[in-house]
Design a protein around this motif. Sequence first.
Motif, short mmCIF file in Angstrom:
data_model
loop_
_atom_site.label_atom_id
_atom_site.label_comp_id
_atom_site.label_asym_id
_atom_site.label_seq_id
_atom_site.Cartn_x
_atom_site.Cartn_y
_atom_site.Cartn_z
N LEU A 85 -39.24 -43.59 6.50
CA LEU A 85 -39.88 -42.31 6.80
C LEU A 85 -41.37 -42.49 7.06
N SER A 86 -42.02 -43.23 6.19
CA SER A 86 -43.45 -43.45 6.35
C SER A 86 -43.76 -44.24 7.62
N ALA A 87 -42.92 -45.23 7.93
CA ALA A 87 -43.13 -46.03 9.15
C ALA A 87 -42.96 -45.17 10.40
N VAL A 88 -41.92 -44.34 10.42
CA VAL A 88 -41.67 -43.46 11.58
C VAL A 88 -42.84 -42.52 11.81
N LEU A 89 -43.39 -41.97 10.73
CA LEU A 89 -44.52 -41.05 10.87
C LEU A 89 -45.77 -41.78 11.35
N ARG A 90 -45.91 -43.03 10.98
CA ARG A 90 -47.04 -43.83 11.49
C ARG A 90 -46.88 -44.08 12.99
N PHE A 91 -45.67 -44.45 13.40
CA PHE A 91 -45.41 -44.69 14.82
C PHE A 91 -45.55 -43.41 15.63
N ALA A 92 -45.22 -42.27 15.01
CA ALA A 92 -45.27 -40.99 15.73
C ALA A 92 -46.70 -40.67 16.19
N GLN A 93 -47.70 -41.14 15.45
CA GLN A 93 -49.08 -40.88 15.83
C GLN A 93 -49.46 -41.58 17.13
N LEU A 94 -48.65 -42.55 17.55
CA LEU A 94 -48.94 -43.30 18.77
C LEU A 94 -48.35 -42.65 20.01
N LEU A 95 -47.46 -41.69 19.84
CA LEU A 95 -46.82 -41.04 20.98
C LEU A 95 -47.84 -40.23 21.78
N ALA A 97 -47.56 -37.52 23.34
CA ALA A 97 -47.48 -36.08 23.08
C ALA A 97 -48.17 -35.69 21.78
N VAL A 98 -48.35 -36.66 20.88
CA VAL A 98 -48.96 -36.39 19.57
C VAL A 98 -50.41 -36.84 19.53
N ALA A 99 -50.73 -37.89 20.28
CA ALA A 99 -52.06 -38.50 20.18
C ALA A 99 -53.19 -37.53 20.48
N GLY A 100 -53.01 -36.68 21.49
CA GLY A 100 -54.07 -35.74 21.85
C GLY A 100 -54.36 -34.75 20.73
N ARG A 101 -53.30 -34.22 20.13
CA ARG A 101 -53.47 -33.28 19.02
C ARG A 101 -54.05 -33.99 17.79
N TYR A 102 -53.63 -35.24 17.60
CA TYR A 102 -54.13 -36.06 16.50
C TYR A 102 -55.65 -36.24 16.62
N ARG A 103 -56.11 -36.56 17.82
CA ARG A 103 -57.55 -36.79 18.03
C ARG A 103 -58.35 -35.50 17.92
N SER A 104 -57.87 -34.43 18.51
CA SER A 104 -58.61 -33.17 18.44
C SER A 104 -58.69 -32.66 17.00
#
Length: 262
Positions: A85-95, A97-104
């Motif tokens: 679970l923790s690994a998947v959530l770490r990899f999800a930050q690299l997608l 579709a997620v990266a832009g929201r992560y950075r903002s």
Amino acid sequence: MMTAPGYTVTDAQFTRLRAMNLIAGIILFAQAVLISAAALAEKTPVLLPVTARFPGGPVGSAVIPQTAHLADVNLGVAVVILLTLSAVLRFAQLLPAVAGRYRSGLDAARNTTRWVEYSQVSAITVFLIAQLNGVTEVGTLVALYAITASATLFLALQESEPRGAGSLRPFVFGTMVGIVPWGIIAFYQIGAGTLGDVPELFVRTVTLSLLAVATLVWTNAWLGRKARRGWAHPHRVEMAQIILVTFGTTLLAGQVLTGVLL
């Protein structure tokens, strides 16, 4: 009091964060594979019981409540699920579709995903530690899980307050709630020792070490909201969070591997 200055995450800083997420994800996934292999090699899996007690007889009677065995939690499998679970959530930050929201979100000193992730990681960890300390009743276990997860979500609420000058009430309330599960675990551990059944060294070590990591995570969140010195930049707070959560999960997995599975 003036509000702490805002900081924009630079391209270089965001690249480092993405690299950290990737490395953390790989480390966690590799551990999941290792624990899976060790668990499969075990002839007798380590099972932690889940029970329920149902009252018998009229209210106030001396009839002993009936205890029913509901299920068993396979410790090795549970740790694998936590790591995955923790690994998947770490990899999800690299997608993308997620990266832009992560950075903002980091630019605004907010990262709700961080706390959603940690709410589940910490809740599963507390659930397992409670079981290792002899807590078996399903109502207590579910309550410990829910309390731990909800306490962590107070930190997401804290991020709606301005950094440096905002109220720390959500943090204080979350701390008051979050300490309860550890207090209950301490009660079981100390109570067992009082009755002459001292928990084995592995149980005491994993309990204290994971409590220490949880304390560091909350301290990092507090320093991030105070926005002083090294914690003034959200980029550094996020780096510390990734390191601490990865370290805590690794610590649990490593101690289960060496203390139980091997």
